[in-house]
Design a protein around this motif. Structure first.
Motif, PDB file in Angstrom:
ATOM      1  N   LYS A  17       0.814  -1.213   0.000  1.00  0.00           N
ATOM      2  CA  LYS A  17       0.000   0.000   0.000  1.00  0.00           C
ATOM      3  C   LYS A  17       0.849   1.265   0.000  1.00  0.00           C
ATOM      4  N   TYR A  18       2.174   1.120  -0.192  1.00  0.00           N
ATOM      5  CA  TYR A  18       3.109   2.228  -0.275  1.00  0.00           C
ATOM      6  C   TYR A  18       3.166   3.050   1.005  1.00  0.00           C
ATOM      7  N   LYS A  19       2.826   2.431   2.120  1.00  0.00           N
ATOM      8  CA  LYS A  19       2.949   3.120   3.392  1.00  0.00           C
ATOM      9  C   LYS A  19       4.343   2.943   3.990  1.00  0.00           C
ATOM     10  N   LYS A  20       5.063   1.956   3.465  1.00  0.00           N
ATOM     11  CA  LYS A  20       6.367   1.631   4.026  1.00  0.00           C
ATOM     12  C   LYS A  20       7.290   1.205   2.895  1.00  0.00           C
ATOM     13  N   GLU A  21       8.547   1.643   2.959  1.00  0.00           N
ATOM     14  CA  GLU A  21       9.528   1.276   1.927  1.00  0.00           C
ATOM     15  C   GLU A  21       9.930  -0.181   2.072  1.00  0.00           C
ATOM     16  N   ASP A  22      10.007  -0.885   0.949  1.00  0.00           N
ATOM     17  CA  ASP A  22      10.474  -2.274   0.945  1.00  0.00           C
ATOM     18  C   ASP A  22      12.000  -2.276   1.019  1.00  0.00           C
ATOM     19  N   LYS A  23      12.555  -2.662   2.155  1.00  0.00           N
ATOM     20  CA  LYS A  23      14.013  -2.718   2.307  1.00  0.00           C
ATOM     21  C   LYS A  23      14.554  -4.135   2.118  1.00  0.00           C
ATOM     22  N   SER A  24      13.729  -5.138   2.397  1.00  0.00           N
ATOM     23  CA  SER A  24      14.200  -6.523   2.325  1.00  0.00           C
ATOM     24  C   SER A  24      14.394  -6.986   0.891  1.00  0.00           C
ATOM     25  N   GLY A  25      13.443  -6.658   0.016  1.00  0.00           N
ATOM     26  CA  GLY A  25      13.557  -7.081  -1.376  1.00  0.00           C
ATOM     27  C   GLY A  25      14.827  -6.573  -2.032  1.00  0.00           C
ATOM     28  N   PRO A  26      15.121  -5.264  -1.967  1.00  0.00           N
ATOM     29  CA  PRO A  26      16.367  -4.750  -2.540  1.00  0.00           C
ATOM     30  C   PRO A  26      17.622  -5.359  -1.910  1.00  0.00           C
ATOM     31  N   GLU A  27      17.569  -5.665  -0.609  1.00  0.00           N
ATOM     32  CA  GLU A  27      18.724  -6.271   0.055  1.00  0.00           C
ATOM     33  C   GLU A  27      19.018  -7.659  -0.518  1.00  0.00           C
ATOM     34  N   VAL A  28      17.960  -8.454  -0.701  1.00  0.00           N
ATOM     35  CA  VAL A  28      18.137  -9.786  -1.284  1.00  0.00           C
ATOM     36  C   VAL A  28      18.579  -9.680  -2.734  1.00  0.00           C
ATOM     37  N   GLU A  29      17.999  -8.730  -3.465  1.00  0.00           N
ATOM     38  CA  GLU A  29      18.380  -8.550  -4.875  1.00  0.00           C
ATOM     39  C   GLU A  29      19.855  -8.182  -4.992  1.00  0.00           C
ATOM     40  N   LEU A  30      20.341  -7.332  -4.097  1.00  0.00           N
ATOM     41  CA  LEU A  30      21.746  -6.941  -4.120  1.00  0.00           C
ATOM     42  C   LEU A  30      22.650  -8.152  -3.871  1.00  0.00           C
ATOM     43  N   CYS A  31      22.249  -9.006  -2.952  1.00  0.00           N
ATOM     44  CA  CYS A  31      23.032 -10.218  -2.670  1.00  0.00           C
ATOM     45  C   CYS A  31      23.129 -11.108  -3.908  1.00  0.00           C
ATOM     46  N   ILE A  32      22.037 -11.215  -4.640  1.00  0.00           N
ATOM     47  CA  ILE A  32      22.002 -12.112  -5.801  1.00  0.00           C
ATOM     48  C   ILE A  32      22.764 -11.516  -6.975  1.00  0.00           C
ATOM     49  N   SER A  33      22.551 -10.252  -7.247  1.00  0.00           N
ATOM     50  CA  SER A  33      23.041  -9.645  -8.480  1.00  0.00           C
ATOM     51  C   SER A  33      24.469  -9.145  -8.399  1.00  0.00           C
ATOM     52  N   ASN A  34      24.971  -8.869  -7.197  1.00  0.00           N
ATOM     53  CA  ASN A  34      26.317  -8.322  -7.050  1.00  0.00           C
ATOM     54  C   ASN A  34      27.336  -9.446  -6.956  1.00  0.00           C
ATOM     55  N   ASN A  35      28.084  -9.658  -8.031  1.00  0.00           N
ATOM     56  CA  ASN A  35      29.077 -10.729  -8.045  1.00  0.00           C
ATOM     57  C   ASN A  35      30.253 -10.446  -7.122  1.00  0.00           C
ATOM     58  N   GLY A  36      30.317  -9.223  -6.570  1.00  0.00           N
ATOM     59  CA  GLY A  36      31.386  -8.897  -5.645  1.00  0.00           C
ATOM     60  C   GLY A  36      31.114  -9.372  -4.231  1.00  0.00           C
ATOM     61  N   THR A  37      29.839  -9.745  -3.937  1.00  0.00           N
ATOM     62  CA  THR A  37      29.527 -10.245  -2.606  1.00  0.00           C
ATOM     63  C   THR A  37      29.735 -11.752  -2.549  1.00  0.00           C
ATOM     64  N   GLU A  38      29.901 -12.263  -1.325  1.00  0.00           N
ATOM     65  CA  GLU A  38      30.123 -13.708  -1.170  1.00  0.00           C
ATOM     66  C   GLU A  38      28.935 -14.505  -1.697  1.00  0.00           C
ATOM     67  N   ILE A  39      27.703 -14.056  -1.381  1.00  0.00           N
ATOM     68  CA  ILE A  39      26.513 -14.773  -1.847  1.00  0.00           C
ATOM     69  C   ILE A  39      26.406 -14.687  -3.361  1.00  0.00           C
ATOM     70  N   GLY A  40      26.697 -13.492  -3.904  1.00  0.00           N
ATOM     71  CA  GLY A  40      26.617 -13.313  -5.353  1.00  0.00           C
ATOM     72  C   GLY A  40      27.565 -14.218  -6.108  1.00  0.00           C
ATOM     73  N   LYS A  41      28.776 -14.410  -5.551  1.00  0.00           N
ATOM     74  CA  LYS A  41      29.750 -15.287  -6.204  1.00  0.00           C
ATOM     75  C   LYS A  41      29.254 -16.731  -6.235  1.00  0.00           C
ATOM     76  N   ILE A  42      28.539 -17.132  -5.176  1.00  0.00           N
ATOM     77  CA  ILE A  42      28.045 -18.508  -5.102  1.00  0.00           C
ATOM     78  C   ILE A  42      26.867 -18.708  -6.055  1.00  0.00           C
ATOM     79  N   LEU A  43      25.930 -17.755  -6.043  1.00  0.00           N
ATOM     80  CA  LEU A  43      24.689 -17.929  -6.804  1.00  0.00           C
ATOM     81  C   LEU A  43      24.878 -17.664  -8.296  1.00  0.00           C
TER      82      LEU A  43
END
Length: 629
Positions: A17-43
């Motif tokens: 309802k746009y009352k609150k910013e989604d912080k968890s989704g972008p955090e998980v997306e950053l882990c997946i898409s950033n090959n510089g992070t440990e999780i990104g290198k694995i996935l």
């Protein structure tokens, strides 16, 4: 591994309802898409779809079915809605649409989360497979979602291969698992029933079982057991700054390759002495002097670095001449007068006077800086052979550590060692990999180390090497990785628990330098032991610069030799640099390293000598930029 396609579905009434910013989704997306992070290198994946839905069972199911049945993604992470609230229905929606459950993923996340907080037992995540898509429920908080993702990340690629029925990759994974398997010896069975991980600390050592060695002995062990890497590569000069030359380099040409003028002036016959000369022509740098012959009473105008005629026996600089006559168009010189005595051979560089063809110009093991590369280019080289740089990983250990940027929890501290060590490596020309943080758990630490040494030649750790009941790194290396501990204590301050070990893993020798967790101890031992080890691997045989320095304050000596952080300053009035203390030298105080450009090498206390007084002279190891006043 083929690219894994991910879908991220945030489940939250307030975010929808746009009352609150989604912080968890972008955090998980950053882990997946950033090959510089440990999780990104694995996935090694990419987010293809992301959306936000309310805490509504129908809305959740509709989105999961749409993404999975159209085979748009391989893995769907739902984020949020796994708690006890009346609106938390994500697990119920997931269970209704999956065809096979995957309880192992749930257990792995729950087990790991319980080590962080007992409140994790209230999570109700569900995981399973629908057709060719793996669906995983993650908790709603950014921190918890990231922690759970890091636990299951190593299994996801294999899970996707299994779902895709990728026979070849499944077989490879199984073989690798078999090859990588280590003997599962519980630390509770090691060291004469000495228990480190079971919670029973009464049997722990009260004295270290490792003999105390001197800094000099420790360095000798590193030199003895570290085998230089044999790999090398040919690279363009523009790409090898800071690297180590792998073989001796000999000049391909004489330098200069022709007789050259040192000055702007005139090439003459020295026997003509003073007097007037007819100017035959001019020779500029980059031209040739072939075909020009000097006769008595003639000269040739030359520029600095230009070749001179074969029969010229001297060069007279412009300042020692007068213009007598111009050409009719007033552009060229027709006649000059030499106003000084001329010496045979003056201002002429003979062929090969700087470097002769075939002369050794750079020795194998030389670190290639700007001058070295310029010298190689001057002697005809475009590409040269360099030694391989070791692959290096940096791992922090400790339950108390948190990554900077997250809200600091009670009893925790931010991990400063990792960024300090990674930066020090970069400053010294080494690339390295951030291997994350390993909590004080036997299984977690074993898996972290195994994951690291699959990728690197050298693993640098900080923490878990002292005498605490959770300091388990040494026995883990010995009993899970069959490592040899070459030294486990060094007679120095700070840095006594520093440990050096080696093991064979997948038929390759691996090196461990386990540094103390205190920030200053880690920094000092990085200089004293890690850099020499890396230099030995790289065939870089340079040594630290040690100078004498005069104390500006007194020091109470410790029983152990001490490496005190100091700022050296040179003045016009003192023949030696002055050593200024950086303050309290306690090993946890990283501020004492700020601006330090040297380590004072203070001797251990003796009955005869307990204090070093102001004005006394000691040795100091240079670290970086000097200060002048």
């Amino acid at each position: 591994m083929d690219l894994i396609r991910f879908g991220l579905l945030t489940v939250s009434d307030s975010c929808y309802k746009y009352k609150k910013e989604d912080k968890s989704g972008p955090e998980v997306e950053l882990c997946i898409s950033n090959n510089g992070t440990e999780i990104g290198k694995i996935l090694r994946g990419q987010v293809f779809h992301k959306d936000i839905v309310p805490d509504d069972e129908y809305a959740i199911k509709e989105k999961l079915i749409s993404w999975s049945d159209s085979r748009q993604v391989d893995v769907i992470f739902t984020i949020g809605g796994t708690g006890f609230s009346k609106r938390d229905v994500t697990p119920e929606a997931t269970k209704e649409i999956i065809q096979k459950e995957a309880p192992g993923l749930v257990i792995a996340m729950l087990t790991s989360s319980l080590k962080i907080t007992p409140m994790a037992m209230l999570s109700r995540a569900a995981c399973g497979i629908r057709d060719k898509t793996l669906i995983i429920n993650l908790p709603g908080s950014p921190k918890a979602a990231k922690e759970c993702l890091s636990v299951i990340a190593p299994a996801i690629s294999h899970a996707v291969d299994l779902i895709r029925d990728n026979t070849e990759k499944i077989k490879d994974t199984h073989e690798n698992v078999q090859n990588d398997s280590t003997t599962e010896i519980s630390l509770q069975q090691c060291q004469n029933k000495h228990t480190l991980c079971s919670g029973n600390i009464t049997g722990r050592y009260r004295e270290s079982p490792y003999p105390m060695v001197s800094v000099e002995e420790a360095l000798q062990m590193i030199l003895k057991y570290v085998e230089p890497l044999n790999n090398k590569s040919d690279e363009d000069l523009e790409k090898v700054h800071g690297k180590i030359l792998d073989n001796d380099l000999y000049s391909k040409y004489d330098l200069p390759p022709f007789r050259a003028s040192i000055k702007d002036g005139y090439a003459v016959l020295a026997n003509d002495g003073k007097g007037k000369r007819k100017v035959l022509s001019g020779i500029k740098a980059g031209s040739t002097a072939s075909g020009i012959k000097l006769q008595p009473g003639t000269c040739v105008r030359v520029n600095t670095g230009a070749p001179i005629p074969d029969d010229a026996t001297a060069v007279v600089q412009v300042e020692d001449t007068k213009l007598i006559k111009k050409t009719y168009d007033n552009i060229e010189e027709e006649e000059i007068e030499i106003t000084t005595e001329v010496k045979y051979g003056q201002d002429i560089r003979p062929i090969g006077c700087d470097i002769k063809r075939g002369e050794l110009i750079l020795k194998s093991g030389t670190k290639l800086g700007a001058i070295e590369l310029g010298l190689a280019a001057a002697c005809g080289y475009k590409r040269i052979s360099i030694t391989s740089i070791p692959k290096i990983g940096v791992l922090s250990t400790g339950d108390e550590l948190q990554c900077p940027g997250t809200a600091l929890m009670p009893g925790r501290i931010y991990d400063s060692n990792k960024v300090t060590l990674l930066s020090m490596l970069k400053e010294n020309g080494y690339d390295s990999i951030d291997m994350g943080i390993a909590v004080d758990d036997e299984v977690v630490m074993v898996n972290k180390i195994k994951h690291a040494i699959k990728q690197v030649d050298v693993l640098i750790t900080s923490g878990s090497v002292s005498m605490g009941d959770k300091d388990m790194l040494k026995p883990i290396l010995q009993h899970y990785f069959k490592a040899t501990i070459h030294f486990g204590r060094v007679n120095m301050k700070p840095g006594k628990p520093t440990t050096f070990a080696t093991c064979m893993f997948q038929n390759r020798k691996k090196y461990f330098l386990c540094l103390p967790g205190n920030p200053v101890s880690a920094t000092v031992t990085m200089h004293l032991f890690v850099l020499p080890l890396l230099k030995q691997l790289s065939k870089d045989y340079s040594t630290p610069t040690i100078v004498k320095a005069k104390l500006t304050s007194s020091y109470n000596l410790d029983p152990r030799p001490e490496y005190a952080r100091t700022i050296l300053k040179w003045t016009d009035t003192d023949d030696l640099p002055l050593a200024y203390s950086t303050g309290n030298q306690i090993s946890s105080k990283l501020l004492s390293c700020k601006n330090a450009n040297a380590l004072l090498m203070l001797p251990g206390r003796t009955a005869e000598k307990t204090v070093l007084e102001k004005g006394e002279v000691v040795q100091a190891m240079l670290l970086g930029f000097m200060h002048y006043t």
